[in-house]
Design an enzyme around this catalytic site. Structure first.
Site, PDB file in Angstrom:
ATOM      1  N   SER A  52       0.818  -1.191   0.000  1.00  0.00           N
ATOM      2  CA  SER A  52       0.000   0.000   0.000  1.00  0.00           C
ATOM      3  C   SER A  52       0.867   1.262   0.000  1.00  0.00           C
ATOM      4  O   SER A  52       1.691   1.451  -0.890  1.00  0.00           O
ATOM      5  CB  SER A  52      -0.932  -0.082   1.212  1.00  0.00           C
ATOM      6  OG  SER A  52      -1.984   0.805   1.093  1.00  0.00           O
TER       7      SER A  52
ATOM      8  N   HIS B  43      -2.560  -1.121  -4.128  1.00  0.00           N
ATOM      9  CA  HIS B  43      -4.017  -1.100  -4.266  1.00  0.00           C
ATOM     10  C   HIS B  43      -4.491   0.344  -4.174  1.00  0.00           C
ATOM     11  O   HIS B  43      -3.697   1.260  -3.975  1.00  0.00           O
ATOM     12  CB  HIS B  43      -4.709  -1.992  -3.225  1.00  0.00           C
ATOM     13  CG  HIS B  43      -4.532  -1.549  -1.805  1.00  0.00           C
ATOM     14  ND1 HIS B  43      -5.082  -2.227  -0.739  1.00  0.00           N
ATOM     15  CD2 HIS B  43      -3.879  -0.485  -1.249  1.00  0.00           C
ATOM     16  CE1 HIS B  43      -4.764  -1.612   0.392  1.00  0.00           C
ATOM     17  NE2 HIS B  43      -4.038  -0.555   0.103  1.00  0.00           N
TER      18      HIS B  43
END
Length: 210
Positions: free
Chosen positions: A114, A139
């Site tokens: 992330s 993501h």
């Protein structure tokens, strides 16, 4: 209220950072004790370990600025083992990495997920590395909103703005198109270190010191 983050549950417990080894150095003036992170900071190595939050960002930014003041022409190494976290905190680190004069080399040790992966890719091109068994995951931002409908609408627009901004930066860092990044970050996208090289997140996998 809006909560925007890029994170995943981590096996790393930041409370463990309280159990920091001490190292003793001998000098002509006697012995001096350092915690291990302070000693490595003298070697221009910064650790980003655990969730990316405001406290972590303040520490990283302060260390980057300090090392720039010490020597603006010598590289800084940022070692990353992080599940991600706050977008605003991560962007504070990212902007400082781009702002300071020294090149910032990044190295993934374990997990860069992330916002951790975003910061890994934010290192100086040609100087972004990973250890062989590390994992990298990208993501889209995660958001949680509550309140009346008009407030939720405002917060949703902010999350969409952040997603577009993050995708644009990641596209520039990887050489991918914004459309490719948007598609590839629609769901959790895990990569091996070698796959991260192919994708453009990093430049090289390091198995041993050169």
């Amino acid at each position: 209220m809006i909560t925007t983050s890029m994170t995943r549950t981590s096996a790393l417990d930041t409370d463990m950072l309280g159990m920091v080894p001490m190292v003793i150095e001998q000098s002509g003036r006697g012995e001096r004790a350092y915690d291990i992170y302070s000693r490595l900071l003298k070697e221009r190595i910064i650790f980003l370990v655990g969730p990316v939050n405001d406290q972590m960002a303040n520490l990283i930014v302060a260390q980057l600025l300090f090392l720039e003041s010490e020597n603006p022409d010598k590289d800084i190494s940022l070692y990353i083992n992080s599940p991600g976290g706050s977008v605003s905190a991560g962007m504070a680190i990212y902007d400082t990495m781009q702002f300071i004069k020294p090149n910032v080399s990044t190295l993934c040790t374990g997990l860069a997920a992330s916002m951790g992966a975003f910061l890994l890719a934010a290192g100086e091109k040609g100087k972004r590395f990973s250890l062989p068994n590390s994992r990298i995951m990208i993501h889209q931002p995660l958001g949680g909103a509550q309140g009346q409908a008009s407030d939720i609408e405002i917060q949703a627009r902010e999350i969409l703005y952040l997603r577009e901004r993050l995708n644009a930066i990641l596209a520039e860092r990887t050489g991918k198109s914004v459309e490719e990044i948007a598609k590839d970050t629609d769901r959790d996208n895990f990569m091996s270190a070698d796959a991260a090289v192919t994708y453009g997140m990093i430049d090289k996998v390091l198995a041993t010191r050169a």
